[in-house]
Design a protein around this motif. Structure first.
Motif, PDB file in Angstrom:
ATOM      1  N   GLU A  69      10.647 -13.989 -21.972  1.00  0.00           N
ATOM      2  CA  GLU A  69      11.666 -15.028 -22.182  1.00  0.00           C
ATOM      3  C   GLU A  69      11.857 -15.732 -20.856  1.00  0.00           C
ATOM      4  O   GLU A  69      12.215 -15.076 -19.871  1.00  0.00           O
ATOM      5  N   ASN A  70      11.622 -17.018 -20.809  1.00  0.00           N
ATOM      6  CA  ASN A  70      11.674 -17.786 -19.563  1.00  0.00           C
ATOM      7  C   ASN A  70      10.866 -17.110 -18.458  1.00  0.00           C
ATOM      8  O   ASN A  70      11.312 -17.009 -17.317  1.00  0.00           O
ATOM      9  N   GLY A  71       9.719 -16.588 -18.825  1.00  0.00           N
ATOM     10  CA  GLY A  71       8.837 -15.949 -17.850  1.00  0.00           C
ATOM     11  C   GLY A  71       9.258 -14.538 -17.453  1.00  0.00           C
ATOM     12  O   GLY A  71       8.587 -13.900 -16.642  1.00  0.00           O
ATOM     13  N   GLU A  72      10.357 -14.026 -17.990  1.00  0.00           N
ATOM     14  CA  GLU A  72      10.830 -12.685 -17.629  1.00  0.00           C
ATOM     15  C   GLU A  72      10.417 -11.683 -18.701  1.00  0.00           C
ATOM     16  O   GLU A  72      10.629 -11.929 -19.891  1.00  0.00           O
ATOM     17  N   GLN A  73       9.865 -10.548 -18.249  1.00  0.00           N
ATOM     18  CA  GLN A  73       9.471  -9.515 -19.208  1.00  0.00           C
ATOM     19  C   GLN A  73      10.692  -8.887 -19.887  1.00  0.00           C
ATOM     20  O   GLN A  73      11.651  -8.508 -19.218  1.00  0.00           O
ATOM     21  N   GLN A  74      10.641  -8.808 -21.207  1.00  0.00           N
ATOM     22  CA  GLN A  74      11.697  -8.141 -21.981  1.00  0.00           C
ATOM     23  C   GLN A  74      11.064  -6.940 -22.667  1.00  0.00           C
ATOM     24  O   GLN A  74       9.960  -7.041 -23.208  1.00  0.00           O
ATOM     25  N   VAL A  75      11.732  -5.811 -22.629  1.00  0.00           N
ATOM     26  CA  VAL A  75      11.178  -4.611 -23.265  1.00  0.00           C
ATOM     27  C   VAL A  75      11.928  -4.339 -24.563  1.00  0.00           C
ATOM     28  O   VAL A  75      13.166  -4.295 -24.584  1.00  0.00           O
ATOM     29  N   ILE A  76      11.146  -4.199 -25.626  1.00  0.00           N
ATOM     30  CA  ILE A  76      11.718  -3.990 -26.954  1.00  0.00           C
ATOM     31  C   ILE A  76      11.458  -2.542 -27.367  1.00  0.00           C
ATOM     32  O   ILE A  76      10.313  -2.098 -27.399  1.00  0.00           O
ATOM     33  N   LEU A  77      12.533  -1.835 -27.657  1.00  0.00           N
ATOM     34  CA  LEU A  77      12.423  -0.438 -28.094  1.00  0.00           C
ATOM     35  C   LEU A  77      12.924  -0.361 -29.531  1.00  0.00           C
ATOM     36  O   LEU A  77      14.089  -0.646 -29.802  1.00  0.00           O
ATOM     37  N   ASN A  78      12.022   0.009 -30.437  1.00  0.00           N
ATOM     38  CA  ASN A  78      12.351   0.078 -31.861  1.00  0.00           C
ATOM     39  C   ASN A  78      13.176  -1.132 -32.315  1.00  0.00           C
ATOM     40  O   ASN A  78      14.249  -0.997 -32.918  1.00  0.00           O
TER      41      ASN A  78
END
Ligand code: DC
Length: 219
Positions: A69-78
């Motif tokens: 998102e806007n070049g920033e890594q987002q971590v999705i857990l379940n």
């Protein structure tokens, strides 16, 4: 073929700050593998799971993926974006323990290799040059003294308004170094073909420039 830069090193060496800037300069994607191990640790902490056997079983129920998102890594857990919960010391300490589990590592390795195969990446972690991307175009081993690393972490926490105890931070860093370097599977160590960068007396910009200059030589 995608281009890959691997940056490994101990906790608090500045890997994520540096890797992010190098990625930006080269228009690569930054992949923070520590955040994936932290998401797994968060899952285990929330479920109250500990002990190697239980971790081996439970880790398969943690579906971890990343998006940007806007070049920033987002971590999705379940299905839930857990990025905001990953930087706590408690989560980092648990990640250092649970990342020694072979099933946890296999579970996350596939995700990391797929990302590097499909994108130009700067990937940071502990075993990227030695294990995840043994054919990376450039490998960097980024380190600094434990005192300097503790000072940086302390400053980071204080700036965020979080209460911090310097001695405890340095003690935690030393314990994590030992855990990360002495584990049996994929321990933290400098790959034979990695370039050593000791950032103890370097500014962020100097480190970024040094890595970009190394990349210019190999690309
Ligand atoms: O870099 P970090 O502090 O976010 O990493 C958290 C923990 O995850 C670290 O103590 C060891 C583990 N880790 C790992 O084993 N392998 C990686 N490639 C990245 C992190």
């Amino acid at each position: 073929m995608s281009m890959n830069i691997a940056i490994d090193g101990p906790a608090g060496a500045g890997k994520s700050t540096i890797a992010k800037k190098v990625a930006k300069e080269l228009s690569f994607i930054y992949v923070d593998t520590g955040a994936m191990y932290r998401a797994m640790a968060l899952y285990l902490l929330e479920k109250g799971i500990s002990g190697d056997e239980k971790i081996s079983e439970a880790c398969h129920d943690a579906d971890i993926s990343i998006r940007y998102e806007n070049g920033e890594q987002q971590v999705i857990l379940n299905g839930k974006n857990v990025t905001a919960f990953l930087r706590k010391e408690e989560v980092g300490n648990m990640a250092s323990v649970s990342s020694a589990n072979p099933e946890v590592r296999t579970h996350l390795l596939k995700l990391q290799r797929n990302l590097a195969a499909e994108n130009n990446v700067v990937m940071d972690g502990r075993d990227i040059g030695t294990n995840v991307l043994p054919n990376a175009d450039l490998k960097i081993y980024l380190t600094a003294s434990s005192k300097v690393r503790a000072e940086r972490r302390y400053k980071e926490l204080v700036e965020k308004g979080v209460e911090a105890d310097f001695d405890k931070i340095e003690e935690d860093i030393i314990i994590r170094d030992r855990q990360d370097m002495e584990r049996e599977i994929a321990p933290l160590k400098q790959a034979e073909d990695a370039v050593l960068v000791d950032s103890s007396d370097m500014t962020i910009e100097e480190v970024v420039d040094a890595i970009v200059a190394e990349f210019e030589k190999v690309k």
